[in-house]
Design a protein around this motif. Structure first.
Motif, PDB file in Angstrom:
ATOM      1  N   ASN B  30      31.424  41.879 -16.336  1.00  9.39           N
ATOM      2  CA  ASN B  30      31.256  43.323 -16.347  1.00  9.39           C
ATOM      3  C   ASN B  30      30.047  43.793 -17.143  1.00  9.39           C
ATOM      4  O   ASN B  30      29.888  44.984 -17.395  1.00  9.39           O
ATOM      5  N   PHE B  49      23.723  47.031 -18.600  1.00  8.94           N
ATOM      6  CA  PHE B  49      24.869  47.802 -18.115  1.00  8.94           C
ATOM      7  C   PHE B  49      26.165  47.155 -18.614  1.00  8.94           C
ATOM      8  O   PHE B  49      26.277  45.933 -18.662  1.00  8.94           O
ATOM      9  N   ASN B  51      30.262  47.681 -17.539  1.00 10.73           N
ATOM     10  CA  ASN B  51      31.159  48.404 -16.624  1.00 10.73           C
ATOM     11  C   ASN B  51      30.401  49.441 -15.794  1.00 10.73           C
ATOM     12  O   ASN B  51      30.847  50.594 -15.648  1.00 10.73           O
ATOM     13  N   ASN B  52      29.260  49.043 -15.303  1.00 15.23           N
ATOM     14  CA  ASN B  52      28.402  49.826 -14.395  1.00 15.23           C
ATOM     15  C   ASN B  52      27.678  50.971 -15.078  1.00 15.23           C
ATOM     16  O   ASN B  52      26.958  51.725 -14.408  1.00 15.23           O
ATOM     17  N   LYS B  68      19.827  50.958 -11.324  1.00 18.81           N
ATOM     18  CA  LYS B  68      21.126  51.521 -10.987  1.00 18.81           C
ATOM     19  C   LYS B  68      22.142  50.398 -10.830  1.00 18.81           C
ATOM     20  O   LYS B  68      21.790  49.265 -10.511  1.00 18.81           O
ATOM     21  N   MET B  69      23.388  50.756 -11.032  1.00 15.91           N
ATOM     22  CA  MET B  69      24.486  49.821 -10.778  1.00 15.91           C
ATOM     23  C   MET B  69      25.611  50.625 -10.143  1.00 15.91           C
ATOM     24  O   MET B  69      26.508  51.106 -10.837  1.00 15.91           O
ATOM     25  N   ASN B  71      28.079  49.784  -8.274  1.00 15.08           N
ATOM     26  CA  ASN B  71      29.403  49.159  -8.339  1.00 15.08           C
ATOM     27  C   ASN B  71      29.308  47.852  -9.109  1.00 15.08           C
ATOM     28  O   ASN B  71      28.207  47.427  -9.498  1.00 15.08           O
ATOM     29  N   ALA B  72      30.436  47.211  -9.313  1.00 15.96           N
ATOM     30  CA  ALA B  72      30.497  46.025 -10.176  1.00 15.96           C
ATOM     31  C   ALA B  72      29.795  44.815  -9.589  1.00 15.96           C
ATOM     32  O   ALA B  72      29.594  43.816 -10.283  1.00 15.96           O
ATOM     33  N   SER B  75      23.350  45.591  -8.363  1.00 14.42           N
ATOM     34  CA  SER B  75      22.443  46.382  -9.188  1.00 14.42           C
ATOM     35  C   SER B  75      21.045  46.300  -8.591  1.00 14.42           C
ATOM     36  O   SER B  75      20.685  45.306  -7.940  1.00 14.42           O
TER      37      SER B  75
END
Lengths: 109, 114
Positions: B30, B49, B51-52, B68-69, B71-72, B75
């Motif tokens: 994560n 990051f 947890n996003n 950006k991320m 979702n898990a 990225s």
């Protein structure tokens, strides 16, 4: 600001020799120290992680020591082999990882 | 697990073009990190990051860089517009829980901006 220095920048040894790679850091307030290996064109592979409360870690022919008070770590490689040829980076964790520039090791057959 | 996956592995572009680098972290990790490696400066953290959520972007060199991320499992690192001094190898790494854990690195994207 934390600075991590690795000396020498490059090292060439004959196969079978025992060798020591050095890493020094300027701020002893670290969480841990890691040694990584990087092969040409590849990412980094974690070799050993030493927590700030520990003095050393061993994995196979590798032994890493940490002297936090003096800001030094060494990576000892026993009976070196040509397959050990790579760049070795140390990194200290102080919040984020801060890396040295590495020692490029060449083990000659 | 396939490890950390990055794409493309190599990118050659012209100055002024937009570049998007992609990363898929190890499933279950994560924390995700973007690094840049050059001969002069070594390996430097760009952004991290957890947890996003971006935790530390102090290493992002300037507004031309964004990450950006959504979702898990994905990225992106975007450079717009790219400049020759952005030429470097960009690594993505992931770890479990937080920045205290061992990081696992992807193979990197070698970027050349002409």
């Amino acid at each position: 600001k934390q600075e991590v220095t690795q000396i020498p920048a490059a090292l060439s040894v004959p196969e079978g020799e025992n060798l020591v790679l050095n890493c020094s850091f300027t701020d002893s307030a670290i969480y841990n120290l890691q040694w990584f290996r990087q092969d040409p064109g590849k990412g980094l592979t974690s070799l050993l992680l030493i927590q700030s409360s520990q003095r050393e870690q061993t994995s196979g022919r590798l032994n890493a020591s940490l002297d936090k008070s003096s800001g030094r770590s060494t990576l000892y490689i026993a009976a070196s082999q040509p397959g050990d040829s790579a760049t070795y980076l140390c990194a200290v964790r102080q919040g984020n990882l801060i890396f040295g520039k590495g020692t490029k090791l060449s083990v000659k057959p | 697990d396939a490890g950390v996956i990055q794409s493309p592995r190599h990118e050659v572009t012209e100055m002024g073009q937009e570049v998007t680098l992609r990363c898929k972290p190890i499933s279950g990790h994560n924390s995700l990190f973007w690094y840049r490696q050059t001969m002069m400066r070594g390996l430097e953290l760009l952004i991290y990051f957890n947890n996003n959520v971006p935790i530390d972007d102090s290493g992002m060199p300037e507004d031309r860089f964004s990450a950006k991320m959504p979702n898990a499992s994905f990225s992106t690192l975007k450079i717009q517009p790219s400049e020759p001094r952005d030429s470097a190898v960009y690594f993505c790494a992931s770890s479990q829980q937080d920045a205290q854990e061992t990081q696992y690195f992807g193979p990197g994207t070698r970027l050349l901006v002409l």
